[in-house]
Design a protein around this motif. Structure first.
Motif, PDB file in Angstrom:
ATOM      1  N   LEU A  61       0.831  -1.205   0.000  1.00  0.00           N
ATOM      2  CA  LEU A  61       0.000   0.000   0.000  1.00  0.00           C
ATOM      3  C   LEU A  61       0.866   1.256   0.000  1.00  0.00           C
ATOM      4  CD1 LEU A  61      -2.785   1.331   0.194  1.00  0.00           C
ATOM      5  CD2 LEU A  61      -2.658   1.067   2.679  1.00  0.00           C
ATOM      6  N   LEU A  62       1.956   1.237   0.758  1.00  0.00           N
ATOM      7  CA  LEU A  62       2.871   2.383   0.780  1.00  0.00           C
ATOM      8  C   LEU A  62       3.466   2.617  -0.598  1.00  0.00           C
ATOM      9  CD1 LEU A  62       4.558   4.553   2.219  1.00  0.00           C
ATOM     10  CD2 LEU A  62       6.185   2.746   2.833  1.00  0.00           C
ATOM     11  N   VAL A  63       3.919   1.555  -1.253  1.00  0.00           N
ATOM     12  CA  VAL A  63       4.490   1.696  -2.594  1.00  0.00           C
ATOM     13  C   VAL A  63       3.453   2.250  -3.567  1.00  0.00           C
ATOM     14  CG1 VAL A  63       5.488   0.422  -4.532  1.00  0.00           C
ATOM     15  CG2 VAL A  63       6.202  -0.109  -2.193  1.00  0.00           C
ATOM     16  N   ALA A  64       2.213   1.757  -3.459  1.00  0.00           N
ATOM     17  CA  ALA A  64       1.160   2.254  -4.347  1.00  0.00           C
ATOM     18  C   ALA A  64       0.862   3.729  -4.100  1.00  0.00           C
ATOM     19  CB  ALA A  64      -0.109   1.417  -4.152  1.00  0.00           C
ATOM     20  N   ALA A  67       3.751   5.770  -5.541  1.00  0.00           N
ATOM     21  CA  ALA A  67       3.696   5.765  -7.007  1.00  0.00           C
ATOM     22  C   ALA A  67       2.578   6.677  -7.505  1.00  0.00           C
ATOM     23  CB  ALA A  67       3.500   4.342  -7.513  1.00  0.00           C
ATOM     24  N   GLY A  68       1.431   6.646  -6.831  1.00  0.00           N
ATOM     25  CA  GLY A  68       0.346   7.537  -7.213  1.00  0.00           C
ATOM     26  C   GLY A  68       0.700   9.001  -7.023  1.00  0.00           C
ATOM     27  N   ALA A  69       1.404   9.309  -5.916  1.00  0.00           N
ATOM     28  CA  ALA A  69       1.824  10.694  -5.683  1.00  0.00           C
ATOM     29  C   ALA A  69       2.809  11.158  -6.748  1.00  0.00           C
ATOM     30  CB  ALA A  69       2.447  10.817  -4.298  1.00  0.00           C
ATOM     31  N   ALA A  70       3.754  10.287  -7.106  1.00  0.00           N
ATOM     32  CA  ALA A  70       4.711  10.659  -8.161  1.00  0.00           C
ATOM     33  C   ALA A  70       4.001  10.864  -9.495  1.00  0.00           C
ATOM     34  CB  ALA A  70       5.780   9.577  -8.279  1.00  0.00           C
ATOM     35  N   GLY A  71       2.985  10.038  -9.776  1.00  0.00           N
ATOM     36  CA  GLY A  71       2.215  10.218 -11.003  1.00  0.00           C
ATOM     37  C   GLY A  71       1.476  11.543 -11.028  1.00  0.00           C
ATOM     38  N   GLY A 104       5.077  20.517   1.391  1.00  0.00           N
ATOM     39  CA  GLY A 104       5.176  19.255   2.104  1.00  0.00           C
ATOM     40  C   GLY A 104       4.667  18.077   1.295  1.00  0.00           C
ATOM     41  N   LEU A 105       3.526  18.251   0.645  1.00  0.00           N
ATOM     42  CA  LEU A 105       2.971  17.168  -0.167  1.00  0.00           C
ATOM     43  C   LEU A 105       3.863  16.855  -1.362  1.00  0.00           C
ATOM     44  CD1 LEU A 105      -0.823  18.137  -0.109  1.00  0.00           C
ATOM     45  CD2 LEU A 105       0.369  16.448   1.303  1.00  0.00           C
ATOM     46  N   CYS A 106       4.474  17.884  -1.925  1.00  0.00           N
ATOM     47  CA  CYS A 106       5.362  17.653  -3.065  1.00  0.00           C
ATOM     48  C   CYS A 106       6.618  16.881  -2.662  1.00  0.00           C
ATOM     49  CB  CYS A 106       5.755  18.987  -3.700  1.00  0.00           C
ATOM     50  SG  CYS A 106       4.427  19.756  -4.668  1.00  0.00           S
ATOM     51  N   THR A 107       7.147  17.146  -1.462  1.00  0.00           N
ATOM     52  CA  THR A 107       8.318  16.394  -1.027  1.00  0.00           C
ATOM     53  C   THR A 107       7.975  14.921  -0.809  1.00  0.00           C
ATOM     54  OG1 THR A 107       7.903  16.966   1.299  1.00  0.00           O
ATOM     55  CG2 THR A 107       9.374  18.400   0.046  1.00  0.00           C
ATOM     56  N   VAL A 108       6.761  14.642  -0.341  1.00  0.00           N
ATOM     57  CA  VAL A 108       6.340  13.241  -0.207  1.00  0.00           C
ATOM     58  C   VAL A 108       6.313  12.570  -1.572  1.00  0.00           C
ATOM     59  CG1 VAL A 108       4.470  11.722   0.558  1.00  0.00           C
ATOM     60  CG2 VAL A 108       5.034  13.760   1.880  1.00  0.00           C
ATOM     61  N   ALA A 109       5.960  13.334  -2.599  1.00  0.00           N
ATOM     62  CA  ALA A 109       5.895  12.810  -3.962  1.00  0.00           C
ATOM     63  C   ALA A 109       7.222  12.917  -4.701  1.00  0.00           C
ATOM     64  CB  ALA A 109       4.808  13.538  -4.742  1.00  0.00           C
ATOM     65  N   PHE A 110       8.319  13.126  -3.963  1.00  0.00           N
ATOM     66  CA  PHE A 110       9.687  13.097  -4.515  1.00  0.00           C
ATOM     67  C   PHE A 110      10.026  14.286  -5.400  1.00  0.00           C
ATOM     68  CE2 PHE A 110       8.217   8.641  -4.125  1.00  0.00           C
ATOM     69  CZ  PHE A 110       9.024   8.252  -3.063  1.00  0.00           C
TER      70      PHE A 110
END
Length: 266
Positions: A61-64, A67-71, A104-110
């Motif tokens: 679930l963490l990986v998903a 991946a969704g945040a990066a998308g 903050g949300l953007c850093t979570v999404a790399f």
């Protein structure tokens, strides 16, 4: 026909059938309390519930989620803030708060922090931009730490068998604040990698957040000032800011090279 008889002084006395049945069904006193029945055993959770709570499902679930945040980042392209600017209807402190949350949300999404720090300086100037960037840094680090701790720690801790990984885990677990402070001061270690490594270790929340906030100030300030003075790249302030960006990275590389034997456990 008589069911039961008793003799007293040679005289036979008949006991009625109903009375005999009642006497037979009456328990005899034994002087001990009655034994309680077996304790109720709680029913085991169904198989699907056990699967949902398993460490590997949570890690998936963490990986998903990541991946969704990066998308989402690839789709919305937050780097356009540098070219398009901040929406005109948002300004002042309210805009800085919104930017900090988005940061903050953007850093979570790399999303790379240097890009966000430059945007903070370009949009809000040195002082307000630095405050928004530090707040966003702590927020993003806290969200990543929480996700890693809740969804990934149970699955990944048993895999820390290599000597290097055990040494790094022991350092973060025993000396959490000073280890994370050193990681934040020297920008050679990726921000997201440090967050999730700390989450897998046994570092406490206060140590992680405080070290992140304090250790991120110098490097973040250099990028924010550079972003605020990007229109005058030959100014002394801009050149000093660029020096503060380059020097800590060089120092971090030298320290990491000299401490490589300690990280290997030798």
């Amino acid at each position: 026909m008589l069911d039961a008889t008793t003799r007293s002084g040679g005289t036979a006395t008949a006991t009625p059938p109903a009375a005999a049945t009642e006497l037979a069904s009456t328990p005899l006193p034994t002087g001990r309390p009655a034994l309680a029945g077996p304790a109720a055993v709680p029913a085991a959770p169904p198989r699907w519930a056990r699967a949902l709570l398993s460490p590997w499902f949570r890690l998936s679930l963490l990986v998903a989620l990541l991946a969704g945040a990066a998308g989402c980042v690839l789709a919305f392209e937050p780097q356009r803030l540098l070219s398009d600017g901040w929406p005109a209807q948002l300004n002042g402190a309210a805009a800085a708060v919104v930017f900090a949350v988005a940061y903050g949300l953007c850093t979570v999404a790399f999303v790379p922090r240097p890009l966000l720090n430059l945007a903070a300086g370009a949009l809000f100037g040195s002082q307000l931009g630095l405050g928004a960037a530090i707040a966003g840094t702590v927020l993003g680090a806290g969200v990543s730490f929480g996700l890693g701790r809740v969804l990934g720690q149970d699955a990944l801790r048993p895999l820390l068998r290599a000597r290097f990984l055990k040494a790094a885990d022991g350092q973060l677990s025993r000396h959490g604040f000073r280890s994370m402070l050193a990681v934040r001061l020297f920008p050679g270690i990726p921000f997201a990698a440090a967050n999730y490594c700390a989450a897998i270790s046994r570092m406490s929340w206060p140590s992680f957040l405080l070290a992140t906030g304090l250790g991120s100030i110098p490097n973040t300030a250099a990028y924010v000032v550079a972003g605020a003075r990007a229109s005058t790249p030959t100014s002394p302030v801009f050149l000093v800011a660029m020096g503060f960006i380059a020097v800590p990275g060089l120092i971090g590389a030298v320290v990491a090279w000299r401490k490589r034997h300690h990280l290997r456990g030798r």
